[in-house]
Every structure is written in structure tokens, then in C-alpha cells.
Write an enzyme that holds these catalytic residues in place. Structure first.
Site, PDB file in Angstrom:
ATOM      1  CG  HIS A 170       9.716   1.804   0.744  1.00 43.80           C
ATOM      2  ND1 HIS A 170      10.465   0.555   0.658  1.00 43.80           N
ATOM      3  CD2 HIS A 170       8.333   1.460   0.119  1.00 43.80           C
ATOM      4  CE1 HIS A 170       9.859  -0.441   0.120  1.00 43.80           C
ATOM      5  NE2 HIS A 170       8.550  -0.070  -0.287  1.00 43.80           N
ATOM      6  CD  GLU A 274       7.867   0.210   3.346  1.00 50.40           C
ATOM      7  OE1 GLU A 274       6.830   0.803   2.706  1.00 50.40           O
ATOM      8  OE2 GLU A 274       8.197  -1.165   2.771  1.00 50.40           O
TER       9      GLU A 274
HETATM   10  O1  TA6 Z   1       6.393  -1.021   0.864  1.00 50.25           O
HETATM   11  C1  TA6 Z   1       5.644  -2.095   0.394  1.00 50.25           C
HETATM   12  C2  TA6 Z   1       5.287  -2.149  -0.961  1.00 50.25           C
HETATM   13  O2  TA6 Z   1       4.107  -1.482  -1.293  1.00 50.25           O
HETATM   14  C3  TA6 Z   1       5.156  -3.584  -1.633  1.00 50.25           C
HETATM   15  O3  TA6 Z   1       3.752  -3.932  -1.829  1.00 50.25           O
HETATM   16  C4  TA6 Z   1       5.844  -3.571  -2.851  1.00 50.25           C
HETATM   17  O4  TA6 Z   1       5.221  -2.799  -3.967  1.00 50.25           O
HETATM   18  C5  TA6 Z   1       7.022  -2.655  -2.474  1.00 50.25           C
HETATM   19  O5  TA6 Z   1       6.390  -1.599  -1.821  1.00 50.25           O
HETATM   20  C6  TA6 Z   1       7.899  -2.028  -3.511  1.00 50.25           C
HETATM   21  O6  TA6 Z   1       7.350  -1.114  -4.282  1.00 50.25           O
HETATM   22  P1  TA6 Z   1       8.225  -0.663  -5.734  1.00 50.25           P
HETATM   23  O7  TA6 Z   1       7.122   0.134  -6.349  1.00 50.25           O
HETATM   24  O8  TA6 Z   1       9.372   0.108  -5.142  1.00 50.25           O
HETATM   25  O9  TA6 Z   1       8.650  -1.937  -6.286  1.00 50.25           O
END
Ligand code: TA6
Length: 303
Positions: A170, A274
Site C-alpha cells: 500500500h 498500490e
Molecule cells: O487503499 C485505499 C484504502 O483501502 C482506502 O479505502 C482507505 O481505507 C485506505 O486504504 C487506508 O486504510 P487504513 O486502514 O490504512 O486507514
């Protein structure tokens, strides 16, 4: 067929690599070589910083991130595994799985002939993980630090039945001004739009630009992505192997403000690209098998 046991903890490190403590006193591995500097927390095997010599920092970190055992770090490269987003059946479980909040073991440090250094960390099932995900597993995260960044997540199945998981590296990239950035490589790709009730659409032919909250899961894509940043005058190229989904995210102002660990003013300075396997592209590993997700990131300065 892989039946290798989890790697033993490293007993020594190589020149340019130091065992240290980072923010919050969390144990970390600091890399400082003629090619680049970087910082990896053992918590979550979380690569927090990477700065190739002669460039600005490539990864974005929230100034209000928490640095606590068992809590995710906001920014850098969280390892989302063995599920992505909220758990489908058990909402009480941590978002994006437990890999990014687990204590990984430093398994090896290696100096490569070309001056890069390679850091490997491992995670295996325990009583806590088994309560959330009832499978024996061995996960190995390997980061190769130099003028380019290589990240690899290998997952082995030492058990007797197949298991299926989602995953994402991510990656939060630091940008000069997200509203002036563009992402190339996703033209014509179908995406699941998490800002529009998971509606599926097809990306147009123009490079992806940011004009509001953006949270898209591009599916059936193995394409490289290029993040053009005219403010920092650089292009970041992300190539990947073993990944058929790419997620693009920026929370924008309201969502950023709603997240305590996301600094309110930070959203214009970041963009997530990601490399993932999620939804219908989840990975199934047979007994004795393994799967590898690999990502390579390079930075080119604009003339
Ligand atoms: O990758 C995007 C995502 O899935 C968003 O929907 C948001 O939830 C982000 O990840 C961050 O997630 P987190 O659990 O790190 O706040």
C-alpha cells in the site's frame, strides 16, 4: 513445492545497515549507503522511508502517524495481508489484515555486489493470527534498497489445505501537489470505484488526474504505472510482478481530517499507488506452494 521452515532471526547486520529504534521507540532497521537511505520498522515490516541519493524522499509519512506496537503506521508502505480493507465477515478485525500490525523478525541482511542492500523479514502464524485467520503460513518480506527500490512479499503454505488471501503493498508516494500530478498506465482499465458505491467503470484514455477523493481498485492489470510530478520535477515508475490489481488512493480534505493519524494538511502531498491482489483477484496457494508479489520503483528527475 516449498516446505522451507521460517528463516531464523539474523544474528548480525552488514555495513550500511544498523539496528536502531525509530519513532515511538519502535525497533527498526536503518539503511544508509552511498546509493540510498531508508528505514524499515520491524512492526509490520513497514518500510517508512526511502531516499535515493540526489533525490527528495520518495515515500510520504503522516506527521501525525502513531508509532505503537500493534498499530498501523500511516504512510510508507503498509503490508496489507491476508485481507484488504475491512474483513468481509468479521468487521471487528483490523482493516487490511494483521500483517501490518504484527511484530516481524529480521531474518537476513545482505550486501549485493552492485552496492544495494537487501533486508528480509519474516512472519509466521501464531495463536493470535490463528484466531483471525486459521491457517499455518510463512510470509517473507524482502526489500532491496539502492537507486531503485524493490519490494517482495512471498507467502508460503506449509499446511495441508489450500488458503486464499488478499494483499497489497500500500505504497504512499510523496508528491509536490497531488492536484498537478497524473498517473499513466491505467488507460482503458476497469476499476471498482470505492467513492461511488463500488460501481465498476472503465478508465478513459487520458492519464488519471486527481480532482477529489479518489479510491479506485483497478482490476486485471499488470501494467506499470508512471506518476508524473511537475512540482517535484520527477517521474516515479512502478512496475510489478505477481499482481493483477492496482489501487489508487487519495482521501482528500474531509477524509484526511477525519483520520486522527493523517495530518489534515497532508493530503495534497501524497498519492497511493498500490500493487495488489484483491477481490476476484485474491490469491490461492496450494499446500506446499508459495506466491510472490514483487514491485520495483524508480525515480527519474525531469530535465
Ligand atoms: O487503499 C485505499 C484504502 O483501502 C482506502 O479505502 C482507505 O481505507 C485506505 O486504504 C487506508 O486504510 P487504513 O486502514 O490504512 O486507514
Amino acid at each position: 513445492m516449498s516446505t522451507d521452515p521460517a528463516p531464523a532471526p539474523a544474528t548480525s547486520v552488514i555495513p550500511g545497515v544498523t539496528l536502531t529504534t525509530g519513532a515511538g521507540g519502535l525497533p527498526a532497521v536503518a539503511i544508509d549507503t552511498p546509493l540510498a537511505s531508508a528505514l524499515i520498522y520491524l512492526s509490520g515490516a513497514h518500510l517508512a522511508r526511502w531516499r535515493p541519493r540526489g533525490h527528495d524522499e520518495v515515500l510520504w509519512l503522516s506527521t501525525t502517524s502513531q508509532y505503537l506496537p500493534g498499530k498501523p503506521i500511516r504512510g510508507g508502505v503498509p503490508l496489507c495481508w491476508p485481507w484488504f480493507g475491512g474483513h468481509a465477515q468479521r468487521p471487528e478485525l483490523p482493516a487490511h489484515g494483521f500483517a501490518r500490525t504484527s511484530a516481524w523478525t529480521l531474518a537476513a541482511t545482505e550486501a549485493l555486489p552492485d552496492g544495494r542492500v537487501r533486508i528480509s523479514l519474516s512472519l509466521a502464524n501464531d495463536a493470535d493470527s490463528s484466531r483471525m485467520w486459521p491457517h499455518a503460513f510463512i510470509a517473507i518480506s524482502t526489500v532491496t534498497i539502492g537507486e531503485t527500490l524493490e519490494m517482495e512479499l512471498v507467502v508460503r503454505n506449509p499446511g495441508t489445505t489450500p488458503f486464499t488471501y488478499e494483499e497489497a503493498l500500500h505504497t504512499y508516494f510523496a508528491v509536490g501537489e497531488v492536484r498537478r500530478c497524473a498517473i499513466h498506465g491505467l488507460a482503458g482499465t476497469t476499476y471498482i470505484d470505492k467513492v461511488r458505491a463500488l460501481q465498476r467503470s472503465v478508465e478513459g484514455q487520458a492519464p488519471l488526474a486527481f480532482s477529489g477523493e479518489t479510491d479506485r481498485v483497478y482490476v486485471d492489470t499488470t501494467a506499470a504505472c508512471r506518476l508524473e510530478d511537475p512540482v517535484l520535477k520527477r517521474t516515479i515508475t512502478v512496475t510489478k510482478e505477481g499482481s493483477k490489481a492496482t489501487v489508487v488512493w487519495n482521501p482528500w480534505a474531509a477524509k484526511a481530517k477525519a483520520m486522527k493519524d493523517f495530518d489534515d494538511e497532508g493530503w495534497p502531498g501524497m498519492a497511493c499507488i498500490e500493487s495488489a491482489n484483491v477481490a476476484e483477484l485474491a490469491i490461492t496457494v496450494p499446500p506446499g506452494g508459495e506466491h510472490r508479489l514483487g514491485v520495483r520503483i524508480s525515480v527519474q528527475r525531469h530535465p
